[in-house]
Design a protein around this motif. Sequence first.
Motif, short mmCIF file in Angstrom:
data_model
loop_
_atom_site.label_atom_id
_atom_site.label_comp_id
_atom_site.label_asym_id
_atom_site.label_seq_id
_atom_site.Cartn_x
_atom_site.Cartn_y
_atom_site.Cartn_z
N GLY A 64 13.74 -0.91 9.58
CA GLY A 64 14.36 -0.27 8.44
C GLY A 64 13.96 -0.94 7.13
N ALA A 65 13.97 -2.28 7.12
CA ALA A 65 13.55 -3.01 5.92
C ALA A 65 12.08 -2.79 5.62
N PHE A 66 11.26 -2.69 6.67
CA PHE A 66 9.84 -2.41 6.48
C PHE A 66 9.65 -1.05 5.82
N THR A 67 10.38 -0.06 6.27
CA THR A 67 10.30 1.28 5.67
C THR A 67 10.65 1.23 4.19
N THR A 68 11.74 0.56 3.87
CA THR A 68 12.17 0.45 2.47
C THR A 68 11.12 -0.24 1.62
N LYS A 69 10.57 -1.34 2.12
CA LYS A 69 9.58 -2.09 1.34
C LYS A 69 8.32 -1.28 1.12
N MET A 70 7.83 -0.60 2.16
CA MET A 70 6.59 0.16 2.01
C MET A 70 6.77 1.33 1.02
N LEU A 71 7.92 1.95 1.03
CA LEU A 71 8.18 3.02 0.07
C LEU A 71 8.26 2.46 -1.35
N ALA A 72 8.94 1.33 -1.50
CA ALA A 72 9.09 0.72 -2.83
C ALA A 72 7.75 0.21 -3.35
N LEU A 73 6.91 -0.26 -2.44
CA LEU A 73 5.61 -0.81 -2.83
C LEU A 73 4.73 0.23 -3.50
N ARG A 74 4.90 1.47 -3.13
CA ARG A 74 4.05 2.54 -3.64
C ARG A 74 4.71 3.37 -4.74
N ALA A 75 5.88 2.94 -5.18
CA ALA A 75 6.61 3.68 -6.21
C ALA A 75 6.47 2.97 -7.56
N ASN A 76 6.62 3.74 -8.61
CA ASN A 76 6.58 3.19 -9.96
C ASN A 76 7.98 2.87 -10.46
N LYS A 77 8.05 1.94 -11.41
CA LYS A 77 9.29 1.60 -12.12
C LYS A 77 10.38 1.06 -11.20
N MET A 78 9.97 0.33 -10.16
CA MET A 78 10.95 -0.35 -9.33
C MET A 78 11.51 -1.55 -10.10
N PRO A 79 12.75 -1.94 -9.86
CA PRO A 79 13.27 -3.17 -10.47
C PRO A 79 12.39 -4.36 -10.11
N ASN A 80 12.26 -5.33 -11.01
CA ASN A 80 11.38 -6.47 -10.77
C ASN A 80 11.73 -7.24 -9.51
N TRP A 81 12.99 -7.21 -9.13
CA TRP A 81 13.43 -7.98 -7.97
C TRP A 81 13.26 -7.22 -6.67
N ALA A 82 12.88 -5.95 -6.72
CA ALA A 82 12.88 -5.10 -5.53
C ALA A 82 11.92 -5.62 -4.45
N LEU A 83 10.68 -5.89 -4.83
CA LEU A 83 9.71 -6.32 -3.83
C LEU A 83 9.99 -7.73 -3.30
N PRO A 84 10.29 -8.71 -4.18
CA PRO A 84 10.62 -10.04 -3.62
C PRO A 84 11.83 -10.02 -2.69
N VAL A 85 12.86 -9.26 -3.06
CA VAL A 85 14.06 -9.22 -2.23
C VAL A 85 13.78 -8.49 -0.91
N SER A 86 13.09 -7.36 -0.98
CA SER A 86 12.79 -6.62 0.25
C SER A 86 11.84 -7.40 1.13
N GLY A 87 10.87 -8.10 0.51
CA GLY A 87 9.97 -8.94 1.30
C GLY A 87 10.69 -10.10 1.95
N GLY A 88 11.60 -10.73 1.22
CA GLY A 88 12.38 -11.82 1.78
C GLY A 88 13.28 -11.37 2.92
N LEU A 89 13.87 -10.20 2.76
CA LEU A 89 14.72 -9.64 3.81
C LEU A 89 13.89 -9.33 5.05
N LEU A 90 12.71 -8.76 4.83
CA LEU A 90 11.82 -8.42 5.94
C LEU A 90 11.44 -9.68 6.71
N PHE A 91 11.08 -10.73 5.98
CA PHE A 91 10.71 -12.00 6.61
C PHE A 91 11.89 -12.57 7.40
N SER A 92 13.06 -12.57 6.81
CA SER A 92 14.24 -13.13 7.46
C SER A 92 14.59 -12.38 8.75
N LEU A 93 14.49 -11.06 8.71
CA LEU A 93 14.81 -10.27 9.90
C LEU A 93 13.80 -10.50 11.02
#
Length: 199
Positions: free
Chosen positions: A149-178
């Motif tokens: 689920g976290a992978f899906t969220t991160k991949m979608l956010a990675l290809r979108a514009n105007k994401m919050p600056n914290w979106a990718l670091p937080v989603s990447g950190g969550l993905l790593f932790s899981l």
Amino acid sequence: MDAKSGSTGTAVVDDGAGAARGALLLLVFAVAGALVALSLGVYGKVHEPTGRPLALLVGFTSLTPMKAWLATAAVVLVIFQVVSALWMYGRLPVKRQAPGYLSQLHRWSGSIAFVATLPVAYHCLWSLGYSTFDTRTALHSLFGCAFYGAFTTKMLALRANKMPNWALPVSGGLLFSLLVGAWATAALWYFTQSGVPLH
């Protein structure tokens, strides 16, 4: 000045609207990821586990060692991903600038790590099912489904514009932790048992 004047005030309004759209889009991506995780969990719970592997990779004689080693390989690659990302963004205490090819290695390591998890996840769901008979297996099942689920969220956010600056670091950190959580509650646990086969 009004919104049509092109003044600084207009830019602030536009930036605020863009940030709101980005946050809303991120929420949509998070819901999509949650649905993926939930779907995997439901399938693993209602599916009747077969107890046998669909296929074994060459070099492995049983299911559990194959899953443990593939998961370990994925964790090693993801650790490289974290370190390389920190280097590229200047977050490591090194003076040397990250080489240009590091971004390609970062992408490829992530792709290979994800592919390595697929046989593991498939056999977890198809052969073993969503297990909750003790705390370790319950956490493992939860971490594993949440990882995709976290992978899906991160991949979608990675290809979108105007994401919050914290979106990718937080989603990447969550993905790593899981991923580390899923690995620790299965592969690491397996390797610490005495007398287990390693291939």
